[in-house]
Scaffold this motif. Structure first.
Motif, PDB file in Angstrom:
ATOM      1  N   ALA A 142     -37.933  65.442 -56.558  1.00 29.59           N
ATOM      2  CA  ALA A 142     -37.036  65.834 -55.473  1.00 29.59           C
ATOM      3  C   ALA A 142     -36.866  67.353 -55.438  1.00 29.59           C
ATOM      4  O   ALA A 142     -36.915  67.974 -54.373  1.00 29.59           O
ATOM      5  CB  ALA A 142     -35.679  65.153 -55.650  1.00 29.59           C
ATOM      6  N   GLU A 143     -36.687  67.956 -56.615  1.00 27.15           N
ATOM      7  CA  GLU A 143     -36.482  69.401 -56.678  1.00 27.15           C
ATOM      8  C   GLU A 143     -37.760  70.133 -56.277  1.00 27.15           C
ATOM      9  O   GLU A 143     -37.728  71.122 -55.539  1.00 27.15           O
ATOM     10  CB  GLU A 143     -36.068  69.824 -58.086  1.00 27.15           C
ATOM     11  N   PHE A 145     -40.008  69.035 -54.307  1.00 27.20           N
ATOM     12  CA  PHE A 145     -40.137  68.894 -52.860  1.00 27.20           C
ATOM     13  C   PHE A 145     -39.347  69.987 -52.150  1.00 27.20           C
ATOM     14  O   PHE A 145     -39.846  70.624 -51.220  1.00 27.20           O
ATOM     15  CB  PHE A 145     -39.643  67.506 -52.423  1.00 27.20           C
ATOM     16  N   GLY A 146     -38.139  70.234 -52.621  1.00 27.26           N
ATOM     17  CA  GLY A 146     -37.322  71.290 -52.028  1.00 27.26           C
ATOM     18  C   GLY A 146     -38.027  72.630 -52.099  1.00 27.26           C
ATOM     19  O   GLY A 146     -38.118  73.357 -51.115  1.00 27.26           O
ATOM     20  N   ASP A 449     -44.576  64.418 -53.714  1.00 25.59           N
ATOM     21  CA  ASP A 449     -43.262  64.571 -54.308  1.00 25.59           C
ATOM     22  C   ASP A 449     -42.191  63.881 -53.474  1.00 25.59           C
ATOM     23  O   ASP A 449     -41.260  63.299 -54.018  1.00 25.59           O
ATOM     24  CB  ASP A 449     -42.935  66.057 -54.507  1.00 25.59           C
ATOM     25  N   PHE A 450     -42.342  63.940 -52.163  1.00 23.40           N
ATOM     26  CA  PHE A 450     -41.368  63.262 -51.310  1.00 23.40           C
ATOM     27  C   PHE A 450     -41.372  61.769 -51.590  1.00 23.40           C
ATOM     28  O   PHE A 450     -40.346  61.140 -51.817  1.00 23.40           O
ATOM     29  CB  PHE A 450     -41.696  63.526 -49.833  1.00 23.40           C
ATOM     30  N   ALA A 453     -40.157  60.846 -55.122  1.00 23.34           N
ATOM     31  CA  ALA A 453     -38.707  60.981 -55.211  1.00 23.34           C
ATOM     32  C   ALA A 453     -38.018  59.788 -54.554  1.00 23.34           C
ATOM     33  O   ALA A 453     -37.029  59.262 -55.061  1.00 23.34           O
ATOM     34  CB  ALA A 453     -38.261  62.289 -54.561  1.00 23.34           C
ATOM     35  N   PRO A 461     -32.306  58.768 -49.598  1.00 20.78           N
ATOM     36  CA  PRO A 461     -32.753  60.140 -49.312  1.00 20.78           C
ATOM     37  C   PRO A 461     -31.795  61.213 -49.837  1.00 20.78           C
ATOM     38  O   PRO A 461     -32.146  62.386 -49.851  1.00 20.78           O
ATOM     39  CB  PRO A 461     -32.835  60.179 -47.789  1.00 20.78           C
ATOM     40  N   PHE A 464     -32.547  64.275 -52.487  1.00 11.31           N
ATOM     41  CA  PHE A 464     -33.096  65.614 -52.272  1.00 11.31           C
ATOM     42  C   PHE A 464     -32.042  66.704 -52.337  1.00 11.31           C
ATOM     43  O   PHE A 464     -32.353  67.857 -52.580  1.00 11.31           O
ATOM     44  CB  PHE A 464     -33.841  65.673 -50.934  1.00 11.31           C
ATOM     45  N   GLY A 470     -32.648  71.438 -55.836  1.00  8.55           N
ATOM     46  CA  GLY A 470     -33.116  70.786 -54.606  1.00  8.55           C
ATOM     47  C   GLY A 470     -32.306  71.262 -53.419  1.00  8.55           C
ATOM     48  O   GLY A 470     -32.847  71.682 -52.385  1.00  8.55           O
ATOM     49  N   LEU A 474     -33.775  73.556 -50.262  1.00 13.27           N
ATOM     50  CA  LEU A 474     -33.768  72.996 -48.912  1.00 13.27           C
ATOM     51  C   LEU A 474     -32.841  73.818 -48.010  1.00 13.27           C
ATOM     52  O   LEU A 474     -33.151  74.057 -46.843  1.00 13.27           O
ATOM     53  CB  LEU A 474     -33.344  71.527 -48.945  1.00 13.27           C
TER      54      LEU A 474
END
Lengths: 510, 320, 171
Positions: A142-143, A145-146, A449-450, A453, A461, A464, A470, A474
């Motif tokens: 999640a992180e 992805f951010g 990664d999305f 996560a 969701p 995130f 994260g 974002l």
């Protein structure tokens, strides 16, 4: 201390020094040629290292890795074709500098910045390997992805003329990378029942297509237009940067080195992302952002410092946790394994001597790289003396073989041709190519990664924004996009207003 | 420049003559290409094997990486070459997983087995502070807590995923587990960071953490313990009942390759596999040397293919 | 440089917008029809939404091209924006096709007849056909020089794998 001395004795023995230098030279050559990156070079040197003693073997592998990372800037600056994806950001200003006759200055600055980034990251690694590794642990899917989305948001900065076209380019890049086998579920995506398409489009192939093919076509077109370009031949002096030139950007280099180390420490990110973020940062913090993209030296310094800092950063999870962050470090890992060094927490306890040898080898490698490249500059720039259309023929061979060598696959060469034609078309209608690269680099990681996560959070969701990194990344990405949207709407509005005014002032006179 | 060209022409001509000189000997008369299907350790082992084999053949064995699509790309390449022994593939169970997963239109029968070289045994690891000493502990804990076990392995349909599902089925945890797909290297981090409860991967990734006392390797999926981890029990000992899941690696040539060529390659492969260097690499990289000749290898491939097909069928992973 | 987007610029937006819109729709349809939904955020989600995103953006671009409406009557050459050299659109297209055709053919040749012969053939063909070079010394020198240089440097010195040729194999 005794340990350090003993390690130095081993790592600075003639055989080890020669191995590091040979590795650096090989790395620089491979790095400079699009397609033949350090990943290919390292796969080649691993068998050579089988029969070597441990110290020269480590030196050879590290030298290749480091040489390859810096070598990518050579073709990026000289030809506008990045040798490695990590050098894609260097093209933006590096090639413009060449066109302004400052090729050697740019090359020299790039290699010094590279070495600076590498050494700073090494120092960080030596001082705080445990702390950084623990920090990297906090970066889950999640992180990450951010962070990647934040990286993607720099597209907005790269799409200067039209936000819509920049976004189109970014999406095209992301789309291309979804072709092939979906690693998570093993599903085939747009392979149309063929085996060749299952391997998907290699990032390197796409990069060659985007940069090299339009370059070649342009050279041919110019040749037909009968337009000789004397200014390219004019200035090939080997002019090296002075200490003062370099110190001017010292703080920028330091910031970019820290950024690169941090990004390198997070598995699954890597050089290209660091380079683009550093470029974006350099422009944001510059007093004259309008000069970026037109040949600003800081636009070379920032990405080159950052992408080399990634090498030190990537060594942190590799050595302390045994986790390779990218294909190159994965090869490094198996090269170390063969010599009985098992990266991971026990390495620092069981093989402290070898750890020092690695540190020393990295320093030697950077010294060697600087020496090789500074000496090489006068030869590199001779390339610019070759008439553009003849050089283009050589580029065809180099890139086609480079594309082939990535996976020893003809499919990749044909892909270069097809994607290259598309890239040229896009360029002609004014779609910028750099955001495509960003999409290509980030696409697979962002999706993986999305989805990972989401699987970990069982479909929730909120994961995130549940953690600090994260949410911060974002938030930053949203800020960047929001600001850009605001600016471009305002620009369109004021454009319309001036147009209306103009029309109003024109009408009566008709 | 001109002189350079002449010199290089002369040099290359000399080299060409040099290469062609020992003509008309028995197989091999030219270099043998060994297609390698995967990167990192699989590639390193393959490169080492090729180098060691070259010592016992008049011509070198050249490792050529053709990675991608879970091995499908490389299999297809070798499948398309002439069956003359000059193209071999460093293969594995992936021939079965890829075929049954719908990635390849042909199966293992398209290849003639040369020799089995090694096996790799997946291991399942948990955090050391999880309090789980055996698979049974883990299963009991999960069942009593009524939550789901998050277990990391490579993507759906991959070998480690199949092994994971087999263990989960043996522990009756199939419905109370979430498979989290990870690309190889990241599983230990996710375990350490507490985002996963367990991970099934090649033991090399866990060994250092196991020794450092941060992770615990619960068991290995083979029928017997492995030499790299003599103190780690098998999954059967750890509470998973009968279990023997290993990934073999070996060499194969396109079907129809002359038996003389296969025998020659098999012999070189045997000498390479039995060498001291290969054994040492096995210890550090983390695989077991387990040589088998082409006949025994052929039987193994066929047997494993049906097992994998069954397993994938049960999991709904086969292409209809 | 005119301050307002000129007719050429608008024409480019029109072309890009319409071509990309068609591409986006075809992509989205193909994804919807051939990629399985999967579990949760499955394999279909990303390519599908990217396709939708591209469709929306290219529609925007198309709209931008259509708006501001002096119709689509580019005065003179549409391709002839200020910076472009005077090369006709047909010639340009032919060059794109030639370059990309050469690269693709080179790739296939490399596999079939080996690196050296394929490179000699490709380089000389490129020089003669695409660039109209007729001097035998230049053609021959370039062809053999590049081929041998690359072969020696990569194949022999650096030990990289060079395709050997499946039809004929000279080296």
């Amino acid at each position: 201390m005794d340990l350090l001395l003993a390690a130095a004795q081993v790592a600075l023995a003639p055989a080890a020094l020669v191995a590091v230098m040979a590795g650096c030279l090989l790395g620089v050559v491979f790095g400079a040629i699009p397609g033949l990156t350090f990943t290919v070079a390292m796969a080649l040197v691993v068998p050579m290292s089988f029969s070597m003693e441990t110290a020269p073997a480590i030196g050879l592998l590290l030298g290749t890795y480091i040489g390859g990372m810096t070598g990518g800037s050579v073709s990026a600056i000289l030809l506008g074709i990045p040798g490695t994806p990590s050098a894609a950001a260097t093209v933006l200003d590096g090639y413009q500098l060449t066109r302004r006759g400052k090729a050697s200055l740019a090359l020299g600055t790039a290699v010094v910045a590279s070495a600076f980034g590498g050494i700073v990251s090494l120092i960080i690694m030596v001082v705080s390997v445990d702390m950084v590794a623990r920090l990297a642990l906090r970066f889950g899917p999640a992180e990450t992805f951010g962070l990647l989305v934040f990286g993607l948001s720099t597209i907005c900065g790269l799409a200067q003329k039209s936000l819509v076209k920049g976004l189109i380019a970014g999406i095209l890049g992301l789309m291309v990378m979804t072709i092939g086998i979906d690693e998570i579920e093993g599903a085939q995506r747009l392979t149309f029942g063929t085996v060749v398409l299952q391997q998907g489009v290699s990032l390197l192939v796409a990069m060659i297509a985007l940069f090299a093919v339009p370059h070649v076509i342009d050279a041919f077109v110019q040749h037909y237009a009968g337009e000789q370009k004397p200014q390219e031949v004019a200035d090939v002096r080997a002019e090296l940067p002075t200490i003062r030139d370099i110190l001017r950007d010292f703080w920028l280099m330091l910031r970019c080195a820290l950024l690169g180390t941090g990004i390198g420490a997070i598995p699954g990110t890597g050089g290209p992302i660091a380079a683009f973020l550093a470029y974006a940062h350099a422009r944001k913090s510059s007093k004259r952002p309008e000069r970026f993209g037109k040949g600003e030296m800081a636009g070379v310094v920032a990405p080159e410092t950052a992408n080399n800092a990634v090498t030190g950063g990537a060594m942190i999870p590799l050595l302390s946790l045994g986790i390779p962050g990218d294909p190159a470090t994965a090869i490094l890992l198996s090269g170390l394994l063969i010599h009985g060094l098992i990266p991971g927490p026990m390495l620092f306890i069981q093989n402290p001597g070898e750890i020092y040898q690695i540190y020393i080898a990295i320093i030697v490698a950077y010294v060697a790289v600087v020496a090789i490249q500074l000496l090489g500059i006068r030869f590199f720039v001779q390339v610019l003396r070759v008439p553009a259309h003849l050089l283009a023929v050589a580029v065809i061979v180099m890139c086609a073989y480079g594309a082939f060598a990535i996976r020893n696959s003809v499919f990749d060469v044909v892909s270069v041709a097809v994607l290259g034609a598309l890239a040229y078309g896009l360029m002609r209608v004014g779609i910028p190519l750099t955001p495509i690269i960003l999409g290509l680099v980030l696409g697979p990681a962002i999706e993986r990664d999305f989805r990972t996560a989401m699987i970990l959070s069982e479909g929730d969701p909120s994961v995130f924004v549940a953690s600090v990194p994260g949410a911060v990344f974002l938030g930053l990405a949203a800020l960047v996009v929001g600001a850009q949207l605001l600016r471009s709407t305002r620009a369109t509005l004021s454009d319309r207003r001036t147009e209306e005014k103009r029309r109003a002032s024109v009408t009566p006179s008709e | 420049m001109q002189k350079g060209i002449i010199a290089s022409v002369a040099l290359s001509a000399a080299m060409a003559v040099g290469l062609c000189a020992p003509a008309r000997a028995e197989f091999p008369e030219k270099p043998v290409e060994m297609t390698i299907l995967f990167g990192s350790t699989a590639q390193t082992i393959g490169q080492l094997l090729a180098e060691l084999m070259s010592r016992h053949l008049p011509q070198p064995v050249v490792p050529v990486a053709r990675t991608g699509a879970g091995g499908a790309v490389g299999y297809q390449h070798v499948h398309g070459t002439a069956p003359d022994g000059y193209n071999i593939v460093w293969n594995s169970n992936s021939i079965s997983t890829v075929h049954h997963g719908g990635g390849l239109p042909f199966d293992y029968t398209a290849f003639a087995p040369v020799a089995k070289i090694s096996v790799e045994v997946p291991a399942i690891a948990v955090r050391a502070d999880s309090g789980w000493e055996t698979l049974s502990d883990m299963a009991a804990d999960i069942k009593s807590a009524g939550r789901k076990l998050k277990v990391g392995a490579s993507g759906r349909g991959s070998f480690t995923h199949l092994a994971t599902e087999a263990i989960l089925a043996a522990l009756d945890l199939s419905d109370s587990a979430i498979h989290v797909p990870y690309d190889q290297g990241r599983a230990p981090v996710e375990l350490l960071a507490g985002r996963l409860d367990a991970a099934l991967q090649w033991p090399g990734q866990f060994v250092s953490h196991h020794e450092a006392g941060t992770l615990r390797i619960l068991c290995v999926t083979s029928a017997a313990r492995i030499s790299q981890l003599p103190d780690v029990p098998t999954c059967a000992e750890s509470g998973a009942g009968e279990m023997d899941i290993v990934m073999w690696r070996g060499l194969a040539a396109p079907a129809g390759t002359p038996p003389e060529a296969i025998a020659r390659l098999e012999e070189a492969a045997r000498l390479a596999a039995e060498s001291e260097e290969f054994r040492k690499a096995a210890q550090t990289i983390g695989f077991e040397v387990e040589f088998a000749g082409h006949e025994a290898f052929g039987e193994l491939i066929a047997r494993d293919d049906t097992i994998i097909a069954d397993l994938m069928g049960q999991l709904g992973l086969t292409e209809q | 440089m005119p301050p307002v987007p000129d007719a050429g610029e608008r024409r480019k937006d029109l072309i890009a917008g319409s071509v990309l819109l068609v591409l986006a729709l075809a992509w989205t349809a193909a994804v919807w029809l051939t990629v399985p939904v999967g579990h949760g955020v499955g394999p279909r989600a990303f390519p599908f939404w990217l396709g939708v995103g591209l469709a929306v953006l290219s529609a925007l671009l198309l709209l931008k091209g259509l708006r501001g409406g002096h119709g689509l009557d580019p005065p003179g050459e549409g391709e002839g924006s200020a910076a472009a050299p005077p090369v006709s659109a047909g010639r340009r297209l032919a060059l794109v096709a030639t370059v990309c055709g050469i690269i693709a053919a080179y790739g296939v040749l490399m596999q079939k007849i080996g690196f050296l012969p394929a490179t000699v053939l490709t380089v000389s063909a490129t020089l003669v056909v695409a660039l109209g070079e007729r001097r035998p010394l230049v053609v021959g020198g370039m062809a053999f020089g590049i081929a041998l240089g690359a072969w020696l440097a990569f194949g022999k010195l650096l030990g990289a794998y060079m395709p050997r040729g499946t039809w004929i194999s000279l080296f």
